[in-house]
Design a protein around this motif. Sequence first.
Motif, PDB file in Angstrom:
ATOM      1  N   ALA A 100      15.430 -50.918  23.253  1.00 57.18           N
ATOM      2  CA  ALA A 100      14.953 -49.590  22.854  1.00 57.18           C
ATOM      3  C   ALA A 100      14.869 -49.492  21.331  1.00 57.18           C
ATOM      4  CB  ALA A 100      15.885 -48.513  23.413  1.00 57.18           C
ATOM      5  N   LYS A 101      15.863 -50.032  20.640  1.00 60.74           N
ATOM      6  CA  LYS A 101      15.847 -50.023  19.173  1.00 60.74           C
ATOM      7  C   LYS A 101      14.685 -50.868  18.659  1.00 60.74           C
ATOM      8  CE  LYS A 101      19.006 -50.644  15.290  1.00 60.74           C
ATOM      9  NZ  LYS A 101      20.365 -51.019  14.904  1.00 60.74           N
ATOM     10  N   LEU A 102      14.450 -52.009  19.288  1.00 65.61           N
ATOM     11  CA  LEU A 102      13.335 -52.877  18.913  1.00 65.61           C
ATOM     12  C   LEU A 102      12.007 -52.148  19.074  1.00 65.61           C
ATOM     13  CD1 LEU A 102      12.154 -55.796  18.331  1.00 65.61           C
ATOM     14  CD2 LEU A 102      12.155 -56.075  20.802  1.00 65.61           C
TER      15      LEU A 102
ATOM     16  N   LYS B  58      11.569 -49.488  16.435  1.00 65.50           N
ATOM     17  CA  LYS B  58      11.139 -50.079  15.153  1.00 65.50           C
ATOM     18  C   LYS B  58       9.668 -50.490  15.197  1.00 65.50           C
ATOM     19  CE  LYS B  58      15.605 -51.773  13.518  1.00 65.50           C
ATOM     20  NZ  LYS B  58      16.381 -52.965  13.137  1.00 65.50           N
ATOM     21  N   GLN B  59       9.216 -51.029  16.350  1.00 67.39           N
ATOM     22  CA  GLN B  59       7.802 -51.412  16.480  1.00 67.39           C
ATOM     23  C   GLN B  59       6.901 -50.189  16.335  1.00 67.39           C
ATOM     24  OE1 GLN B  59       7.807 -53.287  20.328  1.00 67.39           O
ATOM     25  NE2 GLN B  59       8.190 -55.321  19.482  1.00 67.39           N
TER      26      GLN B  59
ATOM     27  N   ALA C 110      20.137 -44.342   9.539  1.00 69.80           N
ATOM     28  CA  ALA C 110      21.188 -44.357  10.564  1.00 69.80           C
ATOM     29  C   ALA C 110      21.046 -45.561  11.491  1.00 69.80           C
ATOM     30  CB  ALA C 110      21.148 -43.063  11.372  1.00 69.80           C
ATOM     31  N   TRP C 111      19.850 -46.170  11.537  1.00 68.50           N
ATOM     32  CA  TRP C 111      19.635 -47.336  12.400  1.00 68.50           C
ATOM     33  C   TRP C 111      20.096 -48.617  11.732  1.00 68.50           C
ATOM     34  CZ3 TRP C 111      14.319 -47.069  15.292  1.00 68.50           C
ATOM     35  CH2 TRP C 111      14.265 -45.872  16.017  1.00 68.50           C
ATOM     36  N   GLN C 112      20.341 -48.572  10.445  1.00 72.70           N
ATOM     37  CA  GLN C 112      20.732 -49.766   9.704  1.00 72.70           C
ATOM     38  C   GLN C 112      22.246 -49.904   9.703  1.00 72.70           C
ATOM     39  OE1 GLN C 112      18.213 -51.595   8.776  1.00 72.70           O
ATOM     40  NE2 GLN C 112      16.705 -50.011   9.192  1.00 72.70           N
ATOM     41  N   LEU C 113      22.712 -51.122   9.747  1.00 72.00           N
ATOM     42  CA  LEU C 113      24.148 -51.359   9.620  1.00 72.00           C
ATOM     43  C   LEU C 113      24.520 -51.263   8.154  1.00 72.00           C
ATOM     44  CD1 LEU C 113      24.751 -54.371  12.013  1.00 72.00           C
ATOM     45  CD2 LEU C 113      25.326 -51.986  12.387  1.00 72.00           C
ATOM     46  N   GLU C 114      25.579 -50.540   7.868  1.00 70.41           N
ATOM     47  CA  GLU C 114      26.031 -50.394   6.491  1.00 70.41           C
ATOM     48  C   GLU C 114      27.287 -51.223   6.291  1.00 70.41           C
ATOM     49  OE1 GLU C 114      26.476 -46.290   5.494  1.00 70.41           O
ATOM     50  OE2 GLU C 114      24.550 -45.762   6.340  1.00 70.41           O
ATOM     51  N   GLY C 115      27.161 -52.291   5.550  1.00 69.54           N
ATOM     52  CA  GLY C 115      28.309 -53.140   5.268  1.00 69.54           C
ATOM     53  C   GLY C 115      28.753 -53.917   6.495  1.00 69.54           C
ATOM     54  N   PRO C 116      29.827 -54.644   6.349  1.00 74.35           N
ATOM     55  CA  PRO C 116      30.297 -55.445   7.479  1.00 74.35           C
ATOM     56  C   PRO C 116      30.839 -54.552   8.599  1.00 74.35           C
ATOM     57  CG  PRO C 116      31.826 -55.599   5.642  1.00 74.35           C
ATOM     58  CD  PRO C 116      30.637 -54.824   5.165  1.00 74.35           C
ATOM     59  N   ARG C 117      30.569 -54.973   9.805  1.00 69.88           N
ATOM     60  CA  ARG C 117      31.049 -54.242  10.981  1.00 69.88           C
ATOM     61  C   ARG C 117      32.535 -54.515  11.151  1.00 69.88           C
ATOM     62  NH1 ARG C 117      31.574 -55.596  16.277  1.00 69.88           N
ATOM     63  NH2 ARG C 117      30.736 -57.658  15.916  1.00 69.88           N
ATOM     64  N   PRO C 118      33.316 -53.502  11.494  1.00 69.71           N
ATOM     65  CA  PRO C 118      34.749 -53.738  11.700  1.00 69.71           C
ATOM     66  C   PRO C 118      34.957 -54.715  12.847  1.00 69.71           C
ATOM     67  CG  PRO C 118      34.164 -51.448  12.207  1.00 69.71           C
ATOM     68  CD  PRO C 118      32.939 -52.117  11.700  1.00 69.71           C
ATOM     69  N   LYS C 119      35.926 -55.585  12.688  1.00 61.98           N
ATOM     70  CA  LYS C 119      36.218 -56.588  13.704  1.00 61.98           C
ATOM     71  C   LYS C 119      37.080 -55.980  14.792  1.00 61.98           C
ATOM     72  CE  LYS C 119      34.225 -60.036  11.617  1.00 61.98           C
ATOM     73  NZ  LYS C 119      33.017 -60.608  12.085  1.00 61.98           N
ATOM     74  N   GLY C 120      36.793 -56.351  16.013  1.00 63.45           N
ATOM     75  CA  GLY C 120      37.566 -55.898  17.160  1.00 63.45           C
ATOM     76  C   GLY C 120      38.129 -57.094  17.908  1.00 63.45           C
TER      77      GLY C 120
END
Length: 154
Positions: free
Chosen positions: A90-92, A95-96, A108-118
């Motif tokens: 859906a995100k793809l 964007k298309q 809001a669709w962009q990742l900001e910085g490194p994702r927290p590790k889980g």
Amino acid sequence: TARRRILQIIEKRTGVKNFENLILRERISTPQDWQRDFNLHRGSILGLSHDILQVLWFRPSTRHQTHKNLYFVGASTQPGTGVPIVLCGAKLVGKQILGDLGMPVPDAWQLEGPRPKGPLDVVHHYSAWLGWLPVFILILAINYQLFSMLKQYI
């Protein structure tokens, strides 16, 4: 309710406030509806089968080949089945569509910085032979299928 929680998650992940007010039409579907409306076997939402000719790039594209502004998203299209994968699809497609309209992708669709590790981000180092395990399983499955086909002649 589950509906309210889903709307809260959508608002949090997309950064869109009052998402519920943007809903123009809503329909709740059950497996019985999917079986009746879309002829899906037993109402299965998993779409196409998972044989080698129905996975990854063998699935139908997210864009129609001849109708310029017709897009597809869901379990039966690329990238595939399963809720996380369909959401990626859906995100793809989003964007298309934005790209085709010459519009920027929302921040809001962009990742900001490194994702927290889980806990699921831990890399386990297994023996090198385990990398071949899917190949061995595939060979066994092919041999089993061939044997099943030939046993009527034996």
